[in-house]
Design a protein around this motif. Structure first.
Motif, PDB file in Angstrom:
ATOM      1  N   HIS A  90       0.819  -1.217   0.000  1.00 38.16           N
ATOM      2  CA  HIS A  90       0.000   0.000   0.000  1.00 38.16           C
ATOM      3  C   HIS A  90       0.854   1.270   0.000  1.00 38.16           C
ATOM      4  O   HIS A  90       0.522   2.246  -0.662  1.00 38.16           O
ATOM      5  CB  HIS A  90      -0.962   0.017   1.183  1.00 38.16           C
ATOM      6  CG  HIS A  90      -2.133  -0.874   0.993  1.00 38.16           C
ATOM      7  ND1 HIS A  90      -3.012  -0.746  -0.047  1.00 38.16           N
ATOM      8  CD2 HIS A  90      -2.565  -1.934   1.709  1.00 38.16           C
ATOM      9  CE1 HIS A  90      -3.941  -1.675   0.033  1.00 38.16           C
ATOM     10  NE2 HIS A  90      -3.690  -2.411   1.083  1.00 38.16           N
ATOM     11  N   TYR A  91       1.952   1.233   0.743  1.00 37.75           N
ATOM     12  CA  TYR A  91       2.821   2.410   0.774  1.00 37.75           C
ATOM     13  C   TYR A  91       3.369   2.709  -0.621  1.00 37.75           C
ATOM     14  O   TYR A  91       3.237   3.833  -1.118  1.00 37.75           O
ATOM     15  CB  TYR A  91       3.969   2.221   1.771  1.00 37.75           C
ATOM     16  CG  TYR A  91       4.963   3.352   1.701  1.00 37.75           C
ATOM     17  CD1 TYR A  91       4.637   4.608   2.212  1.00 37.75           C
ATOM     18  CD2 TYR A  91       6.190   3.173   1.089  1.00 37.75           C
ATOM     19  CE1 TYR A  91       5.533   5.657   2.121  1.00 37.75           C
ATOM     20  CE2 TYR A  91       7.092   4.222   0.996  1.00 37.75           C
ATOM     21  CZ  TYR A  91       6.759   5.462   1.515  1.00 37.75           C
ATOM     22  OH  TYR A  91       7.654   6.507   1.414  1.00 37.75           O
ATOM     23  N   TYR A  92       3.980   1.728  -1.270  1.00 34.54           N
ATOM     24  CA  TYR A  92       4.579   1.984  -2.578  1.00 34.54           C
ATOM     25  C   TYR A  92       3.534   2.261  -3.654  1.00 34.54           C
ATOM     26  O   TYR A  92       3.773   3.056  -4.558  1.00 34.54           O
ATOM     27  CB  TYR A  92       5.527   0.852  -2.981  1.00 34.54           C
ATOM     28  CG  TYR A  92       6.828   0.947  -2.230  1.00 34.54           C
ATOM     29  CD1 TYR A  92       7.712   1.990  -2.468  1.00 34.54           C
ATOM     30  CD2 TYR A  92       7.159   0.029  -1.250  1.00 34.54           C
ATOM     31  CE1 TYR A  92       8.895   2.112  -1.761  1.00 34.54           C
ATOM     32  CE2 TYR A  92       8.336   0.134  -0.540  1.00 34.54           C
ATOM     33  CZ  TYR A  92       9.206   1.186  -0.801  1.00 34.54           C
ATOM     34  OH  TYR A  92      10.367   1.306  -0.096  1.00 34.54           O
ATOM     35  N   ALA A  93       2.377   1.645  -3.539  1.00 41.86           N
ATOM     36  CA  ALA A  93       1.314   1.943  -4.510  1.00 41.86           C
ATOM     37  C   ALA A  93       0.830   3.377  -4.340  1.00 41.86           C
ATOM     38  O   ALA A  93       0.538   4.061  -5.324  1.00 41.86           O
ATOM     39  CB  ALA A  93       0.157   0.963  -4.342  1.00 41.86           C
ATOM     40  N   SER A  94       0.777   3.865  -3.104  1.00 44.74           N
ATOM     41  CA  SER A  94       0.262   5.218  -2.866  1.00 44.74           C
ATOM     42  C   SER A  94       1.247   6.304  -3.271  1.00 44.74           C
ATOM     43  O   SER A  94       0.827   7.405  -3.611  1.00 44.74           O
ATOM     44  CB  SER A  94      -0.136   5.390  -1.400  1.00 44.74           C
ATOM     45  OG  SER A  94       1.004   5.426  -0.570  1.00 44.74           O
ATOM     46  N   ILE A  95       2.555   6.016  -3.238  1.00 47.61           N
ATOM     47  CA  ILE A  95       3.528   7.047  -3.614  1.00 47.61           C
ATOM     48  C   ILE A  95       3.961   6.938  -5.072  1.00 47.61           C
ATOM     49  O   ILE A  95       4.737   7.746  -5.538  1.00 47.61           O
ATOM     50  CB  ILE A  95       4.776   7.036  -2.699  1.00 47.61           C
ATOM     51  CG1 ILE A  95       5.575   5.747  -2.858  1.00 47.61           C
ATOM     52  CG2 ILE A  95       4.388   7.295  -1.257  1.00 47.61           C
ATOM     53  CD1 ILE A  95       6.975   5.814  -2.277  1.00 47.61           C
ATOM     54  N   SER A  96       3.454   5.957  -5.803  1.00 46.77           N
ATOM     55  CA  SER A  96       3.832   5.814  -7.203  1.00 46.77           C
ATOM     56  C   SER A  96       3.324   7.004  -8.003  1.00 46.77           C
ATOM     57  O   SER A  96       2.398   7.697  -7.601  1.00 46.77           O
ATOM     58  CB  SER A  96       3.273   4.511  -7.787  1.00 46.77           C
ATOM     59  OG  SER A  96       1.877   4.600  -7.895  1.00 46.77           O
ATOM     60  N   SER A  97       3.926   7.228  -9.139  1.00 47.61           N
ATOM     61  CA  SER A  97       3.577   8.397  -9.954  1.00 47.61           C
ATOM     62  C   SER A  97       2.122   8.373 -10.408  1.00 47.61           C
ATOM     63  O   SER A  97       1.545   9.409 -10.691  1.00 47.61           O
ATOM     64  CB  SER A  97       4.503   8.477 -11.173  1.00 47.61           C
ATOM     65  OG  SER A  97       4.364   7.313 -11.971  1.00 47.61           O
ATOM     66  N   LYS A  98       1.517   7.203 -10.473  1.00 49.18           N
ATOM     67  CA  LYS A  98       0.126   7.095 -10.921  1.00 49.18           C
ATOM     68  C   LYS A  98      -0.852   6.868  -9.773  1.00 49.18           C
ATOM     69  O   LYS A  98      -2.010   6.551 -10.015  1.00 49.18           O
ATOM     70  CB  LYS A  98      -0.004   5.959 -11.936  1.00 49.18           C
ATOM     71  CG  LYS A  98       0.786   6.190 -13.208  1.00 49.18           C
ATOM     72  CD  LYS A  98       0.600   5.019 -14.159  1.00 49.18           C
ATOM     73  CE  LYS A  98       1.439   5.208 -15.406  1.00 49.18           C
ATOM     74  NZ  LYS A  98       1.315   4.068 -16.305  1.00 49.18           N
ATOM     75  N   GLN A  99      -0.388   7.003  -8.519  1.00 42.48           N
ATOM     76  CA  GLN A  99      -1.264   6.777  -7.368  1.00 42.48           C
ATOM     77  C   GLN A  99      -2.053   5.478  -7.542  1.00 42.48           C
ATOM     78  O   GLN A  99      -3.274   5.470  -7.606  1.00 42.48           O
ATOM     79  CB  GLN A  99      -2.203   7.968  -7.175  1.00 42.48           C
ATOM     80  CG  GLN A  99      -1.508   9.227  -6.734  1.00 42.48           C
ATOM     81  CD  GLN A  99      -1.021   9.155  -5.303  1.00 42.48           C
ATOM     82  OE1 GLN A  99      -1.766   8.827  -4.412  1.00 42.48           O
ATOM     83  NE2 GLN A  99       0.235   9.446  -5.080  1.00 42.48           N
ATOM     84  N   LYS A 100      -1.348   4.365  -7.622  1.00 42.72           N
ATOM     85  CA  LYS A 100      -1.930   3.075  -7.993  1.00 42.72           C
ATOM     86  C   LYS A 100      -2.701   2.363  -6.894  1.00 42.72           C
ATOM     87  O   LYS A 100      -3.333   1.353  -7.154  1.00 42.72           O
ATOM     88  CB  LYS A 100      -0.819   2.151  -8.487  1.00 42.72           C
ATOM     89  CG  LYS A 100      -0.142   2.658  -9.719  1.00 42.72           C
ATOM     90  CD  LYS A 100       1.018   1.768 -10.112  1.00 42.72           C
ATOM     91  CE  LYS A 100       1.747   2.383 -11.279  1.00 42.72           C
ATOM     92  NZ  LYS A 100       2.954   1.690 -11.598  1.00 42.72           N
TER      93      LYS A 100
END
Length: 159
Positions: A90-100
């Motif tokens: 969840h952390y890496y998905a939330s900070i990804s450039s596309k807010q994944k």
């Protein structure tokens, strides 16, 4: 330190558009699974499946930033699902450039639970002192709700 900073649940994540659900170990045979090479997901059956897989449907991620690379592979449909700790995913998905983060959901039950600890280099004379501070203060931070507020600030949630 003696006290974990959090408990992380091993979960299977997939894009919301994928019509698949984890039910048994055999259900993994029909999809392409991403996993981090050499990592234990606190589930012997899952770990053995990943280690012994000879069907060609397990993609092992190695090197730096495995969760970020896994998200890219999922996004580009090079794999169907990824097994990962829920906090990390969840952390890496939330900070990804596309807010994944909103593109993915859990598929199936919690597969395993593992504790995350802070670690300090053995090469520093300060390491033991810092470890002792964490040991004495972490229970207070958890009890006061401070750790929970940190999770919230970073879009993470403790299950």
């Amino acid at each position: 330190p003696l006290h974990p900073i959090c408990t992380n649940n091993a979960r299977i994540f997939a894009k919301k558009s994928l019509a698949w659900e984890y039910k048994t170990i055999e259900s993994l045979n029909s999809i392409k699974l991403l996993a981090v090479k050499g990592f234990s997901y606190a589930n012997q059956e899952i770990d053995r499946y990943i280690e012994e897989n000879d069907r060609g449907n397990v993609i092992l991620i190695t090197g730096d930033k495995p969760t970020q690379r896994g998200l890219e592979l999922l996004d580009h449909q090079k794999a169907d699902v990824m097994i990962e700790g829920h906090l990390v995913f969840h952390y890496y998905a939330s900070i990804s450039s596309k807010q994944k983060s909103s593109l993915f959901e859990y598929r199936g039950p919690i597969l395993g639970v593992f504790k995350n600890y802070l670690s300090f280099t053995p090469n520093s004379i300060q390491s033991q002192k810092l470890s002792n501070i964490v040991d004495s203060e972490m229970p207070k931070l958890i009890e006061s709700g401070f750790i929970s507020r940190i999770y919230t600030k970073y879009g993470m949630q403790q299950e």
